[in-house]
Design a protein around this motif. Structure first.
Motif, short mmCIF file in Angstrom:
data_model
loop_
_atom_site.label_atom_id
_atom_site.label_comp_id
_atom_site.label_asym_id
_atom_site.label_seq_id
_atom_site.Cartn_x
_atom_site.Cartn_y
_atom_site.Cartn_z
N VAL A 422 -0.40 4.63 -0.17
CA VAL A 422 0.43 4.07 -1.31
C VAL A 422 1.31 2.89 -0.74
N TYR A 423 1.28 1.83 -1.65
CA TYR A 423 2.37 0.71 -1.06
C TYR A 423 3.17 0.44 -2.26
N THR A 424 4.59 0.20 -2.14
CA THR A 424 5.51 0.30 -3.13
C THR A 424 6.07 -1.38 -3.08
N TRP A 431 1.35 1.06 -5.71
CA TRP A 431 0.04 0.77 -5.71
C TRP A 431 -0.82 1.87 -4.98
N GLN A 432 -1.82 2.53 -5.41
CA GLN A 432 -2.68 2.96 -4.38
C GLN A 432 -3.83 1.89 -3.86
N LEU A 433 -3.44 1.93 -2.30
CA LEU A 433 -4.49 0.99 -1.58
C LEU A 433 -5.74 1.84 -1.30
N ARG A 434 -6.76 1.60 -1.50
CA ARG A 434 -8.06 2.22 -1.03
C ARG A 434 -9.01 0.87 -0.27
N VAL A 435 -9.61 1.30 0.60
CA VAL A 435 -10.56 0.46 1.22
C VAL A 435 -11.77 1.26 1.54
N MET A 475 -3.11 -9.82 -0.54
CA MET A 475 -3.18 -9.27 -1.72
C MET A 475 -1.82 -8.38 -1.67
N ARG A 476 -1.37 -7.91 -0.74
CA ARG A 476 -0.01 -7.33 -0.84
C ARG A 476 1.14 -7.99 -1.17
N ALA A 477 1.04 -9.35 -0.66
CA ALA A 477 2.04 -10.15 -1.10
C ALA A 477 1.75 -10.78 -2.79
N LEU A 502 4.03 8.61 -8.70
CA LEU A 502 3.32 7.25 -8.70
C LEU A 502 4.16 6.33 -9.91
N LEU A 503 5.26 6.88 -10.58
CA LEU A 503 5.91 6.17 -11.34
C LEU A 503 6.72 5.13 -10.79
N PRO A 504 6.79 3.85 -11.44
CA PRO A 504 7.77 2.86 -10.93
C PRO A 504 9.06 3.28 -11.41
N ASP A 505 10.03 3.01 -10.46
CA ASP A 505 11.33 3.28 -10.69
C ASP A 505 12.00 2.91 -12.07
N ALA A 506 11.39 2.03 -12.75
CA ALA A 506 11.95 1.38 -14.08
C ALA A 506 11.75 2.52 -15.16
#
Length: 666
Positions: A422-424, A431-435, A475-477, A502-506
């Motif tokens: 997971v990338y914040t 965002w869930q990063l899957r490769v 992509m991360r940027a 997984l919820l955004p802070d907002a």
């Protein structure tokens, strides 16, 4: 970054493999001869020239719609355990030369490090790297094992207009010899530090790294590049190879572009380290230099004009004060050549899935921007928690195919991802990063997936294996410049809000409650309201959309909710729409100030009078914090119904909303 590792290598090896569906023929027959080359030299040339090969993966994580029709491939291709990627030759006892870009196909490769293969099919793994130069595009190395005794003599003083012979594994069909002339020298492109040899002997993908011979069978150059527009190809003089130091020299100018800008950087990828090194350690050191360059270029391009980087500067104002951020297909915030920032939306085509699911996908540059509406039969927890569930839905789009001869075989499962984290981002979205690996093409599929109430918002790319770090960083940027609205049925919102990690802070300050056929309520630290069935239906299928984006907030810019839309159900037009508005700055045009003036002075369409628009009837009014006389924030409230409706039926609907609506910001 749009200058990838593979493209700086010259692009012959893997580019052709991917473009042609891996259609390589690895014949081990004796080389074809050129008429004027002494036949007595051929055994020596054959014994000293090797294919550069990479092993085909033994395991395939992919599943296909049917057994692969491998019988459509030539016998050699379907039975060979290796891909042919270039040519190499011996210049001394256990001393070999090939093109630098041929060696670099092994960097972060799903096929492993390259090896040599002789005419009898014996494999010799590359052992140590003794010399390397990225710009001159050559490498000198040793191998494990004991190849035959043949080596090629070297001539470091070639003569213009003499006959020459290009030797190499042309098009993966086995080693061939083709004749021509050494026609000219031309300065290298960056700053003329040396001269390339130009020659007219034919060269094809797979020739890279092979020897260029004179009529005595001596090596005068290393074949490196094919001319794009004419049959005049490039080689590096052998003197440059022999006189090079025992070190890795990395110095090449590369353009760098980040998708949100129209400008391009042009800096040098630079690095140097001592040799010899084992091939694995060499790849690690090279990768470190290249990855550091990617990071530095990204940092530099984002540091240019920082006061004008979104959301700062006047170029951002039109978007900040005019957008409702309701798009459900991810949109990309980009800056045009005049310095204005805007939202680029690529809705693309919608592909239906089972049980009311669909994928709507657009393409912007190298990016796939997608909205996945999960099938009703796929629980939210299953989709968010199991990457196989996401991969299954993506495969149903039919975009993952494997070429086999004349057929395209659909991939039905990608297997387990090699990366699942997971990338914040800066907006505190998870965002869930899957490769996933596609070994047959030496390619990775990269997805950043943002959980939203009805499924996912997805940023996806295909990345050649050696470009993975570049694409991941890029992509991360980009995620910080992605706009995504949050939409779903009330039933989907209930499932979505359970996944708190997984919820955004907002959304942590937002409270959404739905008691079907009784009451719907929404509250945050900005605005609160409620709806009963007297206004419109409250059902599991009722649709709630939150426009979430970058909004001005008392001198700052925050990522938060700025628009709320509640529709009775997908089949009915009855809906409530509430939108946050901020007093526009002086930099904006008259239209923006006129819009704000209409809100403040309650002029049309905010005077609580019904009006017809687009086949429905609407009625609207402004709302503010009751405690302020000169508000900097106002909310526009609209109610809409299908067809032609009278003022007497619309005004009570609006009054119901306004009576219960509370604005808590000034």
């Amino acid at each position: 970054m749009r200058k990838t590792m593979r493209s700086l290598m010259g692009g012959e090896g893997l580019a052709r493999i991917l473009a042609c569906g891996l259609a390589l023929w690895l014949a081990a027959a004796a080389p074809a001869t050129a008429a004027s080359l002494d036949a007595a030299l051929l055994p020596k040339i054959q014994g000293a020239t090797f294919e550069v090969v990479a092993a085909k993966p033994a395991d395939d994580p992919l599943t296909y719609e049917k057994p692969l029709p491998l019988d459509l491939l030539p016998f050699q291709e379907r039975t060979d355990k290796y891909h042919s990627i270039g040519t190499a030759f011996a210049i001394g006892k256990n001393q070999f030369v090939t093109a630098g870009h041929v060696l670099l196909t092994g960097v972060d490769s799903l096929w492993g490090a390259p090896s040599l293969r002789d005419a009898n099919g014996k494999i010799y793994p590359i052992d140590k790297i003794e010399k390397f130069d990225l710009r001159k595009d050559f490498v000198v190395f040793t191998v494990s094992g004991t190849p035959g005794p043949e080596t090629l003599d070297v001539d470091t003083k070639p003569v213009l207009n003499q006959e020459v012979y290009a030797v190499g594994n042309a098009l993966g069909t086995g080693v061939v010899i083709r004749d021509g002339l050494y026609t000219s020298d031309t300065p290298e492109q960056q700053d003329g530090a040396w001269k390339w040899m130009r020659f007219s002997a034919a060269a094809s993908p797979g020739n890279s790294g092979g020897p260029l011979l004179n009529k005595e069978g001596k090596v005068i150059g290393v074949v490196l590049m094919k001319s794009a527009n004419e049959n005049l190809n490039y080689a590096l003089q052998m003197g440059e190879v022999l006189n090079a130091p025992a070190q890795a020299v990395i110095d090449r100018r590369l353009p760098y572009r980040f998708d949100i800008f129209s400008t391009t950087l042009s800096n040098n990828l630079k690095g140097q380290f001592a040799l010899p090194l084992g091939v694995g350690e060499f790849f690690k050191r090279y990768q470190s230099v290249f990855d550091g360059f990617v990071d530095s270029q990204l940092k530099e391009i984002l540091a240019k004009d920082p006061d004008k980087l979104f959301p700062r500067g006047e170029g951002s104002d039109q978007l900040l004060y005019g957008a409702s951020w309701l798009n459900t297909v991810p949109g990309l915030i980009v800056r045009n050549s005049t310095g204005e920032w805007g939202l680029v939306e690529k809705d693309g085509n919608r592909m239906s899935l089972a049980a009311n699911g669909y994928v709507q996908a657009g393409v912007s540059g190298h990016n796939f921007l997608m909205h996945l509406r999960r099938p009703d039969t796929l629980p939210a927890a299953k989709l968010y928690g199991d990457p196989l569930a996401l991969a299954e839905q993506l495969c149903k789009m039919g975009i993952f195919m494997r070429p086999i001869g004349s057929e395209q075989v659909r991939i039905t499962s990608l297997g387990k991802p090699t990366t699942d984290t997971v990338y914040t981002d800066h907006s505190q979205r998870r965002w869930q990063l899957r490769v996933w690996a596609m070994p047959f093409a030496n390619t990775r599929i990269i997805t950043y997936s943002l959980p939203v109430p009805d499924g996912y918002a997805i940023l996806m790319r295909f990345a050649a294996a050696d470009d993975s770090y570049d694409n991941l960083a890029d992509m991360r940027a980009l995620l910080d410049y992605m706009s995504v609205g949050y939409e779903g049925s009330l039933a989907q919102w209930k499932d979505f809000l359970k996944n708190t990690s997984l919820l955004p802070d907002a959304l942590k300050s937002v409270r959404i409650e739905a008691d079907y056929q009784q009451r719907f309520s929404y509250s945050s630290n900005r605005v609160a309201f409620s709806v009963t069935p007297q206004l419109q239906k409250i059902e599991p299928e009722s649709t709630l959309t939150l426009g979430m984006g970058f909004v001005p907030d008392h001198g700052k810019v925050v990522w938060d909710v700025n628009a709320i839309s509640l529709r009775a159900n997908p089949q009915e037009a009855d809906r409530l729409h509430i939108e946050r508005n901020v007093a526009p700055p002086a930099s904006l045009d008259d239209d923006a100030r006129s819009y704000w003036d209409k809100l403040v002075k309650r002029r049309h369409p905010y005077e609580a009078t019904a009006f017809a628009s687009d086949g429905e009837t609407r009625i609207g009014a402004p709302a503010t914090d009751a405690g302020t006389k000169s508000p900097a924030v106002m909310y526009s409230v609209f109610y809409a119904m299908a067809g032609s409706q009278a003022q007497d039926s619309m005004k009570p609907k609006l009054d119901m909303v306004m009576k219960d609506l509370k604005v808590s910001e000034q």
